[in-house]
Design an enzyme around this catalytic site. Structure first.
Site, PDB file in Angstrom:
ATOM      1  N   ASP A  52       0.842  -1.195   0.000  1.00 49.24           N
ATOM      2  CA  ASP A  52       0.000   0.000   0.000  1.00 49.24           C
ATOM      3  C   ASP A  52       0.877   1.244   0.000  1.00 49.24           C
ATOM      4  OD1 ASP A  52      -2.814   1.163   0.518  1.00 49.24           O
ATOM      5  OD2 ASP A  52      -1.519   2.185   1.960  1.00 49.24           O
ATOM      6  N   TYR A  57       3.016   9.716   0.462  1.00 47.72           N
ATOM      7  CA  TYR A  57       3.996   9.059   1.335  1.00 47.72           C
ATOM      8  C   TYR A  57       5.438   9.101   0.829  1.00 47.72           C
ATOM      9  CZ  TYR A  57      -0.261   6.538   2.954  1.00 47.72           C
ATOM     10  OH  TYR A  57      -1.505   6.190   3.401  1.00 47.72           O
ATOM     11  N   LYS A  87      -2.612   6.057  -4.025  1.00 48.97           N
ATOM     12  CA  LYS A  87      -3.743   6.941  -3.729  1.00 48.97           C
ATOM     13  C   LYS A  87      -3.553   8.336  -4.318  1.00 48.97           C
ATOM     14  CE  LYS A  87      -3.972   4.557   0.696  1.00 48.97           C
ATOM     15  NZ  LYS A  87      -2.577   4.461   1.113  1.00 48.97           N
ATOM     16  N   HIS A 120      -7.681   9.378  -1.744  1.00 51.94           N
ATOM     17  CA  HIS A 120      -7.080   9.252  -0.408  1.00 51.94           C
ATOM     18  C   HIS A 120      -7.984   9.815   0.704  1.00 51.94           C
ATOM     19  CE1 HIS A 120      -2.815   9.046   1.543  1.00 51.94           C
ATOM     20  NE2 HIS A 120      -3.738   8.664   2.393  1.00 51.94           N
TER      21      HIS A 120
END
Ligand code: A2P
Length: 322
Positions: A52, A57, A87, A120
């Site tokens: 994921d 990130y 996302k 997201h």
């Protein structure tokens, strides 16, 4: 090495999703890229197949490099053995920015397609910035209909085999389902023994939406985390009685709720330990005690709430599911 991780079928697309996945979010973002890459490679070697990620990130590039290395080293024969999620960040939550954002994500990952692409958060922001918290003045309402149409286009182009959302309440899902031509395959939400999410799990079950759990250990030390899960006395007692770790109790409990679960670790021992949840069960008594734990969200998303923004309170943000 083969993987003994069970899978489930995503009802809207008939594709399978491994029920244990590896999370790549660490705050502050981008601080430990090399460790992340090595940890991901180690996780692939141990049998993790579901990863994921998110544009926020800064984990797409190291994940992509780890996948290339895994292929080169023969740990996997083909990319198709993996389930890769990423996302759409809030600043790309505008109809014309969705496809370019996915293309950038695929370039970062060196992949031709994602298994799953998620919205997201149910909020947009001024284009160009990839930060959490989003600056208060940059928060914007999301035009769910047009953003979802752009997500559907990504699916039609074959760039995202499944599409879904994250952090959506029942009400927001209901609204989305009312106009979606392709229903969301997944809703990824916080779930742990301290935030059990019975309502959204039941709603999603009824609508054929698969649920994925994030922060099953409470994401200790992260901006969106809490120590409360790993310090919970009831869980400590169950762990001691069963000879399991606290993390294993949390992961096993989430798994037994029929959802997929994501766990992040950049520590080799813990990456291995977190896999060891499939050949034992919690007892009825354990489940009863866990069901009585007082409930509290780790991340209320206060950063997405503003007097001048689309949501004036956390209650409004979560449509009362708080
Ligand atoms: P680390 O990367 O040092 O292992 P969540 O998945 O809920 O977001 O929680 C992730 C946090 O929990 C990370 O800080 C991670 O730290 C830690 N963690 C992951 N697995 C375990 C485990 N088995 N025992 C203790 N802490 C863990």
């Amino acid at each position: 090495m083969g993987s003994n991780i069970p899978t489930s079928t995503l009802r809207s697309t008939d594709r399978t999703i491994p029920l244990l996945g590896y999370g790549t979010a660490e705050y502050p973002f981008g601080a430990s890229i090399e460790t992340m890459k090595e940890s991901i490679l180690h996780a692939i070697e141990l049998g993790y197949r579901h990863f994921d990620s998110a544009s926020l990130y800064q984990s797409e590039v190291p994940l992509g490099e780890a996948i290339s290395d895994a292929l080169r080293l023969g740990l996997i024969k083909s990319r198709d053995e993996l389930f890769i999620t990423s996302k759409l960040w809030c600043s790309d939550g505008h109809k014309d920015l969705v496809l370019p954002a996915l293309q950038k994500t695929l370039e970062n990952l060196q992949l031709e397609y994602l298994d799953l692409y998620l919205i997201h958060w149910p909020v947009s922001s001024k284009p160009g910035e990839y930060v959490l918290p989003v600056k208060e003045k940059d928060l914007l309402p999301m035009d769910f209909r047009s953003v979802w149409e752009a997500m559907e286009e990504c699916h039609k182009l074959g760039l995202a085999k499944s599409i879904g959302v994250s952090n959506f309440s029942c009400k927001k899902l209901e609204n989305l389902l009312a106009t979606a031509k392709i229903p969301p395959a997944v809703n990824q939400v916080e779930i742990s023994p301290l935030w059990q999410q019975k309502k959204i799990r039941e709603f999603c079950e009824e609508k054929g939406i698969h649920v994925t759990a994030y922060s099953p250990l409470g994401a200790k030390g992260m901006l969106w985390g809490t120590n409360n899960v790993m310090e919970c006395q009831v869980l400590k007692e169950i762990a001691a009685a069963r000879g399991k770790s606290m993390a294993q109790i949390c992961l096993r409990w989430v798994h037994e709720q029929g959802v997929s679960v994501l766990v992040k670790s950049f520590n080799k021992e813990r990456i291995k330990q977190n896999l060891d949840i499939f050949d034992w069960k919690l007892s009825q008594e354990d489940l009863k005690r866990i069901s009585q734990i007082p409930q509290q969200r780790a991340y209320v998303a206060a950063e997405f709430v503003s007097e001048k923004g689309p949501y004036k309170s956390v209650v409004e943000f979560w449509d009362g599911e708080i």
